[in-house]
Design a protein around this motif. Sequence first.
Motif, PDB file in Angstrom:
ATOM      1  N   LYS A 121      26.205  42.664  47.721  1.00 41.70           N
ATOM      2  CA  LYS A 121      25.200  43.729  47.696  1.00 41.70           C
ATOM      3  C   LYS A 121      25.880  45.062  47.472  1.00 41.70           C
ATOM      4  O   LYS A 121      27.048  45.242  47.795  1.00 41.70           O
ATOM      5  N   GLY A 122      25.133  45.950  46.866  1.00 44.64           N
ATOM      6  CA  GLY A 122      25.661  47.272  46.580  1.00 44.64           C
ATOM      7  C   GLY A 122      26.530  47.293  45.332  1.00 44.64           C
ATOM      8  O   GLY A 122      26.498  46.391  44.503  1.00 44.64           O
ATOM      9  N   SER A 123      27.319  48.342  45.232  1.00 42.49           N
ATOM     10  CA  SER A 123      28.176  48.552  44.064  1.00 42.49           C
ATOM     11  C   SER A 123      29.314  47.524  44.039  1.00 42.49           C
ATOM     12  O   SER A 123      30.044  47.377  45.015  1.00 42.49           O
ATOM     13  N   GLN A 124      29.459  46.843  42.917  1.00 47.03           N
ATOM     14  CA  GLN A 124      30.496  45.823  42.744  1.00 47.03           C
ATOM     15  C   GLN A 124      31.361  46.180  41.539  1.00 47.03           C
ATOM     16  O   GLN A 124      30.856  46.605  40.505  1.00 47.03           O
ATOM     17  N   SER A 125      32.659  46.002  41.684  1.00 44.86           N
ATOM     18  CA  SER A 125      33.609  46.240  40.604  1.00 44.86           C
ATOM     19  C   SER A 125      34.595  45.079  40.594  1.00 44.86           C
ATOM     20  O   SER A 125      35.273  44.838  41.589  1.00 44.86           O
ATOM     21  N   LYS A 126      34.674  44.355  39.488  1.00 45.56           N
ATOM     22  CA  LYS A 126      35.518  43.155  39.386  1.00 45.56           C
ATOM     23  C   LYS A 126      36.389  43.240  38.139  1.00 45.56           C
ATOM     24  O   LYS A 126      36.093  43.967  37.191  1.00 45.56           O
ATOM     25  N   THR A 127      37.462  42.450  38.147  1.00 43.73           N
ATOM     26  CA  THR A 127      38.365  42.404  36.995  1.00 43.73           C
ATOM     27  C   THR A 127      38.692  40.960  36.637  1.00 43.73           C
ATOM     28  O   THR A 127      38.618  40.066  37.473  1.00 43.73           O
ATOM     29  N   VAL A 128      39.078  40.779  35.389  1.00 42.47           N
ATOM     30  CA  VAL A 128      39.611  39.512  34.898  1.00 42.47           C
ATOM     31  C   VAL A 128      40.908  39.861  34.171  1.00 42.47           C
ATOM     32  O   VAL A 128      40.920  40.713  33.275  1.00 42.47           O
ATOM     33  N   THR A 129      41.992  39.220  34.579  1.00 44.62           N
ATOM     34  CA  THR A 129      43.289  39.464  33.951  1.00 44.62           C
ATOM     35  C   THR A 129      43.627  38.302  33.024  1.00 44.62           C
ATOM     36  O   THR A 129      43.647  37.142  33.443  1.00 44.62           O
ATOM     37  N   LEU A 130      43.875  38.635  31.768  1.00 50.43           N
ATOM     38  CA  LEU A 130      44.232  37.636  30.754  1.00 50.43           C
ATOM     39  C   LEU A 130      45.746  37.568  30.609  1.00 50.43           C
ATOM     40  O   LEU A 130      46.419  38.603  30.600  1.00 50.43           O
ATOM     41  N   THR A 131      46.261  36.367  30.472  1.00 49.07           N
ATOM     42  CA  THR A 131      47.676  36.162  30.161  1.00 49.07           C
ATOM     43  C   THR A 131      47.723  35.695  28.720  1.00 49.07           C
ATOM     44  O   THR A 131      47.059  34.725  28.347  1.00 49.07           O
ATOM     45  N   LEU A 132      48.507  36.411  27.885  1.00 52.04           N
ATOM     46  CA  LEU A 132      48.550  36.090  26.463  1.00 52.04           C
ATOM     47  C   LEU A 132      49.933  36.319  25.886  1.00 52.04           C
ATOM     48  O   LEU A 132      50.829  36.828  26.558  1.00 52.04           O
ATOM     49  N   ASN A 133      50.103  35.935  24.651  1.00 48.62           N
ATOM     50  CA  ASN A 133      51.416  35.999  24.009  1.00 48.62           C
ATOM     51  C   ASN A 133      51.630  37.288  23.212  1.00 48.62           C
ATOM     52  O   ASN A 133      52.304  37.293  22.198  1.00 48.62           O
ATOM     53  N   THR A 134      51.099  38.391  23.704  1.00 47.91           N
ATOM     54  CA  THR A 134      51.314  39.688  23.058  1.00 47.91           C
ATOM     55  C   THR A 134      52.574  40.328  23.629  1.00 47.91           C
ATOM     56  O   THR A 134      53.150  39.826  24.601  1.00 47.91           O
TER      57      THR A 134
END
Length: 158
Positions: A121-134
């Motif tokens: 409930k309320g304000s939500q802030s989420k992240t997704v971290t990608l692992t890549l070959n850059t």
Amino acid sequence: MIKKSLAMFAIASLALTASCKKENAALRIDDQTAKKAELAHAEAGKLPVISFENTEYDFGTVDQGEKVNHTYTFTNTGTADLIISDAKASCGCTVPSFTKDAVKPGEKGEVTVEFNTAGKKGSQSKTVTLTLNTEKGTEMLKFTADVKDNGIGVAKGK
């Protein structure tokens, strides 16, 4: 005096031995190893580059218990195939999925996130971290939502 001369002789012998070992190591590189090193050096300048249309998204106001999705679209603007090897969400309420195949230079791919608002409930802030070959090796996607408390707290339809 004898000790000093003996020490100087020992140091000189070590220096000569060390320099001979370096030359011998250089002589042991065969043609196949040299060709592999040359190929690796030539390919070193080729790197994938991931370019997202947007790395942040706002779901706006959503009802508690809803599952909402967003797809982030990207292009490989580099000169080698782009491979995403992993995607990790900042919490268990978010499930990422992504293009599994190598994305060729100039082609597009996707990362989709599903956010389950149950128990939030309320304000939500989420992240997704990608692992890549850059060259950088990782990219972070962010999203926000304002979850309206409707008193249910569980996913609809359950």
